[in-house]
Design a protein around this motif. Structure first.
Motif, PDB file in Angstrom:
ATOM      1  N   ARG A 146     -24.569  71.782  -5.932  1.00 33.10           N
ATOM      2  CA  ARG A 146     -25.375  70.877  -5.092  1.00 33.10           C
ATOM      3  C   ARG A 146     -24.519  70.297  -3.965  1.00 33.10           C
ATOM      4  NH1 ARG A 146     -27.733  69.219  -9.985  1.00 33.10           N
ATOM      5  NH2 ARG A 146     -29.678  70.376 -10.180  1.00 33.10           N
ATOM      6  N   GLU A 147     -23.320  69.913  -4.330  1.00 29.60           N
ATOM      7  CA  GLU A 147     -22.402  69.378  -3.303  1.00 29.60           C
ATOM      8  C   GLU A 147     -22.129  70.428  -2.237  1.00 29.60           C
ATOM      9  OE1 GLU A 147     -18.611  68.055  -4.830  1.00 29.60           O
ATOM     10  OE2 GLU A 147     -19.663  66.658  -6.173  1.00 29.60           O
ATOM     11  N   GLN A 148     -21.830  71.636  -2.679  1.00 29.84           N
ATOM     12  CA  GLN A 148     -21.522  72.704  -1.727  1.00 29.84           C
ATOM     13  C   GLN A 148     -22.683  72.959  -0.783  1.00 29.84           C
ATOM     14  OE1 GLN A 148     -18.481  75.117  -4.505  1.00 29.84           O
ATOM     15  NE2 GLN A 148     -20.154  76.327  -3.734  1.00 29.84           N
ATOM     16  N   ILE A 149     -23.868  72.897  -1.340  1.00 29.78           N
ATOM     17  CA  ILE A 149     -25.047  73.176  -0.531  1.00 29.78           C
ATOM     18  C   ILE A 149     -25.247  72.065   0.508  1.00 29.78           C
ATOM     19  CG2 ILE A 149     -27.575  73.305  -0.640  1.00 29.78           C
ATOM     20  CD1 ILE A 149     -27.118  74.840  -3.349  1.00 29.78           C
ATOM     21  N   LEU A 150     -24.973  70.826   0.098  1.00 29.62           N
ATOM     22  CA  LEU A 150     -25.108  69.699   1.029  1.00 29.62           C
ATOM     23  C   LEU A 150     -24.087  69.769   2.157  1.00 29.62           C
ATOM     24  CD1 LEU A 150     -25.848  66.608  -1.216  1.00 29.62           C
ATOM     25  CD2 LEU A 150     -27.346  67.695   0.472  1.00 29.62           C
ATOM     26  N   ARG A 151     -22.877  70.199   1.796  1.00 28.56           N
ATOM     27  CA  ARG A 151     -21.798  70.237   2.794  1.00 28.56           C
ATOM     28  C   ARG A 151     -22.017  71.330   3.832  1.00 28.56           C
ATOM     29  NH1 ARG A 151     -17.116  71.684   0.484  1.00 28.56           N
ATOM     30  NH2 ARG A 151     -17.463  71.061  -1.653  1.00 28.56           N
ATOM     31  N   LYS A 152     -22.816  72.280   3.503  1.00 30.82           N
ATOM     32  CA  LYS A 152     -23.140  73.384   4.422  1.00 30.82           C
ATOM     33  C   LYS A 152     -21.889  74.027   5.007  1.00 30.82           C
ATOM     34  CE  LYS A 152     -27.636  71.775   5.816  1.00 30.82           C
ATOM     35  NZ  LYS A 152     -28.180  70.585   6.386  1.00 30.82           N
ATOM     36  N   ALA A 153     -20.837  74.089   4.200  1.00 30.88           N
ATOM     37  CA  ALA A 153     -19.569  74.591   4.725  1.00 30.88           C
ATOM     38  C   ALA A 153     -19.578  76.116   4.880  1.00 30.88           C
ATOM     39  CB  ALA A 153     -18.432  74.169   3.805  1.00 30.88           C
ATOM     40  N   ARG A 154     -20.402  76.772   4.137  1.00 31.73           N
ATOM     41  CA  ARG A 154     -20.379  78.237   4.186  1.00 31.73           C
ATOM     42  C   ARG A 154     -21.769  78.755   3.835  1.00 31.73           C
ATOM     43  NH1 ARG A 154     -18.842  80.160  -1.227  1.00 31.73           N
ATOM     44  NH2 ARG A 154     -18.856  78.378  -2.583  1.00 31.73           N
ATOM     45  N   THR A 155     -21.908  80.043   3.806  1.00 33.68           N
ATOM     46  CA  THR A 155     -23.250  80.546   3.520  1.00 33.68           C
ATOM     47  C   THR A 155     -23.636  80.166   2.098  1.00 33.68           C
ATOM     48  OG1 THR A 155     -22.963  82.646   2.442  1.00 33.68           O
ATOM     49  CG2 THR A 155     -22.499  82.598   4.785  1.00 33.68           C
ATOM     50  N   GLN A 156     -24.878  79.826   1.934  1.00 39.35           N
ATOM     51  CA  GLN A 156     -25.255  79.203   0.670  1.00 39.35           C
ATOM     52  C   GLN A 156     -26.285  79.975  -0.120  1.00 39.35           C
ATOM     53  OE1 GLN A 156     -26.631  75.714   2.424  1.00 39.35           O
ATOM     54  NE2 GLN A 156     -24.603  75.021   3.002  1.00 39.35           N
ATOM     55  N   ASP A 157     -26.628  81.164   0.349  1.00 38.46           N
ATOM     56  CA  ASP A 157     -27.690  81.884  -0.357  1.00 38.46           C
ATOM     57  C   ASP A 157     -27.363  82.075  -1.832  1.00 38.46           C
ATOM     58  OD1 ASP A 157     -28.739  81.936   2.072  1.00 38.46           O
ATOM     59  OD2 ASP A 157     -28.604  84.110   2.399  1.00 38.46           O
ATOM     60  N   GLN A 158     -26.146  82.539  -2.099  1.00 38.58           N
ATOM     61  CA  GLN A 158     -25.764  82.793  -3.489  1.00 38.58           C
ATOM     62  C   GLN A 158     -25.728  81.492  -4.290  1.00 38.58           C
ATOM     63  OE1 GLN A 158     -25.738  85.557  -5.121  1.00 38.58           O
ATOM     64  NE2 GLN A 158     -26.258  86.578  -3.203  1.00 38.58           N
ATOM     65  N   ASP A 159     -25.204  80.436  -3.647  1.00 41.01           N
ATOM     66  CA  ASP A 159     -25.160  79.138  -4.326  1.00 41.01           C
ATOM     67  C   ASP A 159     -26.559  78.684  -4.726  1.00 41.01           C
ATOM     68  OD1 ASP A 159     -22.500  79.163  -3.956  1.00 41.01           O
ATOM     69  OD2 ASP A 159     -22.423  77.580  -2.441  1.00 41.01           O
ATOM     70  N   ARG A 160     -27.489  78.846  -3.813  1.00 39.46           N
ATOM     71  CA  ARG A 160     -28.862  78.409  -4.099  1.00 39.46           C
ATOM     72  C   ARG A 160     -29.475  79.193  -5.253  1.00 39.46           C
ATOM     73  NH1 ARG A 160     -30.815  75.000  -0.200  1.00 39.46           N
ATOM     74  NH2 ARG A 160     -29.620  75.037   1.746  1.00 39.46           N
ATOM     75  N   LEU A 161     -29.223  80.488  -5.238  1.00 40.71           N
ATOM     76  CA  LEU A 161     -29.770  81.330  -6.309  1.00 40.71           C
ATOM     77  C   LEU A 161     -29.165  80.957  -7.665  1.00 40.71           C
ATOM     78  CD1 LEU A 161     -29.785  84.712  -4.376  1.00 40.71           C
ATOM     79  CD2 LEU A 161     -31.801  83.495  -5.241  1.00 40.71           C
ATOM     80  N   GLU A 162     -27.858  80.714  -7.626  1.00 35.34           N
ATOM     81  CA  GLU A 162     -27.199  80.339  -8.887  1.00 35.34           C
ATOM     82  C   GLU A 162     -27.722  78.991  -9.377  1.00 35.34           C
ATOM     83  OE1 GLU A 162     -22.876  80.399  -8.762  1.00 35.34           O
ATOM     84  OE2 GLU A 162     -22.784  79.374 -10.702  1.00 35.34           O
ATOM     85  N   LEU A 163     -27.876  78.077  -8.445  1.00 37.81           N
ATOM     86  CA  LEU A 163     -28.372  76.751  -8.819  1.00 37.81           C
ATOM     87  C   LEU A 163     -29.787  76.845  -9.403  1.00 37.81           C
ATOM     88  CD1 LEU A 163     -27.853  73.727  -8.915  1.00 37.81           C
ATOM     89  CD2 LEU A 163     -28.711  73.550  -6.570  1.00 37.81           C
TER      90      LEU A 163
END
Ligand code: GTP
Ligand code: MG
Length: 358
Positions: A146-163
Motif C-alpha cells: 500500500r505504501e509503495q502504491i501511494l508513493r508512486k515511485a515505480r510502476t505499480q501494476d504488479q504491486d496492485r495485483l499482488e495486493l
C-alpha cells in the motif's frame, strides 16, 4: 514430499517420529529438543516388490516421504515463548504438508500445561496459531505494498495485483478461516506462493495417545483437515524398536493391524492426494511420488529436470498388466505398452519410461 509434524511442545511428535522412522532418535533425558530431526520414511509397496522379482535389478529404491520432526511450539504467553513460536513456525513453512500432532495422553512432564489431555482445545488453538501467523505475514506485506502504491515511485501494476490477492487472503484469515478453498488463477497462485501460507497447504490431524480420535473433532477445526487419525505412538514406537521376529506377537497383543509407518504413509498419501509411479529395468527398480492428476511431464521432472525439458513421449503401462504378463517380453508381445504425450495424467501404479530428446 516434505511432511512436517507440527504441534505444541510435548505433544509426542518425536514419539510419532520414532514410531514410523527406520532409525529412531534417542531423547536426552531432561534436555528439550532444539533441532529438527529429518528422516525418509519408506513407502512400502507390494507392487514394487513384485517388480523387483521380475527385473532382479542391481538397485531397488522405494519411494520415500521426507519427515520432519521439529521442536514443538511453546504455548506460553510470555514474549520469549511468542518469539520462539514465531521462529519455529517460520522454519516449517517450506514443508509441503503438515501433520498436526495433538496430545491424547496424560502427562506431568510439561508442567506448565494441564496434565489431562484435551485434544480439542489443543487443536483449535494450534489452528488459530497457524492462521494468525499467516495473517501477520499477509498483513505486513499488504501494508508495504500500500505504501509503495501511494508513493508512486515505480510502476505499480504488479504491486496492485499482488495486493488484490493478499486482500482476498486477509479477509479470510482475519475471520479465522483458512485458504484451502480460495479459488485463485495460476497467476495469483504464483503471487502468493512465496509466502508459504500454512492455511493453504494440506494439513492432517493425528491425535497421539490412548484417547483415540474424538468424534467431530476434525470438523470443529478452522483449518480444513485432509485426514484425521489416532495413534498410540508410545506403543508403536516400542513395536518399531523391536526385533522383527518379536513383532507379530506384540501386534496381536495390542491389536495393531499394520506397522505405524504403513498407516502413516497411507494417511498422508490419501490426505495429500499422492500416488506412486514406477520406473523399472535391470539397473534399477524405483518408485516415485507425485500428486494425483499430475501430467507425464511433471512425472518426468521428478526423475530428472532434463527429462521434462526434452520430453518427447512417455511409454506407459499399468503395473497390473506387467504382473499378469509376467515379463516385459510377454507384455510387449501383447502390445501392452502405450505411448502417451506430455499432458497424460499419470495413474497410481503406472510404470513409466520417458523418451527424451536431451
Ligand atoms: N503415555 C504416553 N506418553 C507419550 C506418548 N507419546 C509421547 N509420550 C510422552 O510424552 C513426552 C514427550 O514426548 P515427545 O515425543 O518427546 O514430545 P515432542 O512433541 O517431540 O516434544 P518437543 O520436541 O519438546 O516438542 C515423553 O515423555 C513421551 O514418552 C503416548 O502416546 N502415550
Ligand atoms: Mg520432539
Amino acid at each position: 514430499m516434505r511432511i512436517a509434524l507440527l504441534g505444541w511442545e510435548g505433544s509426542g511428535k518425536t514419539t510419532v517420529f520414532n514410531a514410523v522412522a527406520d532409525a529412531p532418535v534417542a531423547p536426552t533425558p531432561g534436555v528439550r529438543q532444539t533441532e529438527t530431526h529429518v528422516q525418509v520414511v519408506r513407502v512400502r509397496d507390494a507392487r514394487l516388490e513384485r517388480c523387483r522379482e521380475i527385473f532382479q535389478p542391481r538397485k531397488y529404491t522405494p519411494a520415500g516421504l521426507e519427515l520432519w520432526d521439529p521442536p514443538g511450539l511453546p504455548p506460553g504467553t510470555a514474549e520469549a515463548d511468542k518469539e520462539r513460536r514465531h521462529r519455529r513456525l517460520a522454519a516449517l513453512r517450506e514443508a509441503d504438508a503438515f501433520v498436526l500432532v495433538v496430545r491424547g495422553f496424560a502427562t506431568d512432564q510439561y508442567p506448565y500445561e494441564r496434565a489431562a489431555p484435551d485434544p480439542r482445545e489443543d487443536l483449535l488453538r494450534l489452528a488459530e496459531e497457524l492462521i494468525t501467523a499467516d495473517f501477520v505475514i499477509a498483513q505486513t506485506r499488504a501494508e508495504k505494498l500500500r505504501e509503495q502504491i501511494l508513493r508512486k515511485a515505480r510502476t505499480q501494476d504488479q504491486d496492485r495485483l499482488e495486493l488484490a490477492v493478499l486482500d482476498k487472503c486477509l479477509e479470510r484469515l482475519e475471520a479465522g478461516r483458512d485458504l484451502a478453498d480460495l479459488a485463485l488463477d495460476e497467476a495469483d497462485e504464483k503471487r502468493i506462493r512465496g509466502f508459504q501460507f500454512f492455511a493453504r497447504k494440506p494439513c492432517l490431524l493425528l491425535v497421539n495417545g490412548p484417547v483415540g480420535l474424538p468424534e467431530g473433532l476434525a470438523s470443529a477445526c478452522a483449518l480444513t483437515l485432509r485426514g484425521a487419525s489416532a495413534m498410540d505412538a508410545q506403543i508403536d514406537a516400542e513395536l518399531n524398536a523391536m526385533d522383527p521376529a518379536d513383532r507379530p506377537a506384540f501386534m496381536a497383543e495390542f491389536g495393531i493391524e499394520a506397522p505405524a509407518a504403513d498407516r502413516f504413509v497411507g494417511e498422508v498419501y490419501r490426505g495429500v492426494g499422492l500416488i506412486s509411479f514406477f520406473t523399472v529395468g535391470e539397473d534399477e527398480v524405483r518408485a516415485w511420488t507425485i500428486h494425483a492428476g499430475d501430467p507425464a511431464v511433471v512425472a518426468a521432472g521428478r526423475i530428472h529436470t532434463d527429462l521434462a525439458k526434452g520430453f518427447v513421449r512417455a511409454e506407459v503401462f499399468p503395473f497390473d498388466a506387467l504382473d499378469a504378463a509376467g515379463s516385459m517380453r510377454e507384455l510387449k508381445a501383447q502390445g501392452g505398452v502405450r505411448l502417451e504425450p506430455k499432458d497424460y495424467r499419470v495413474k497410481d501404479g503406472d510404470i513409466v519410461h520417458i523418451r527424451s530428446a536431451l
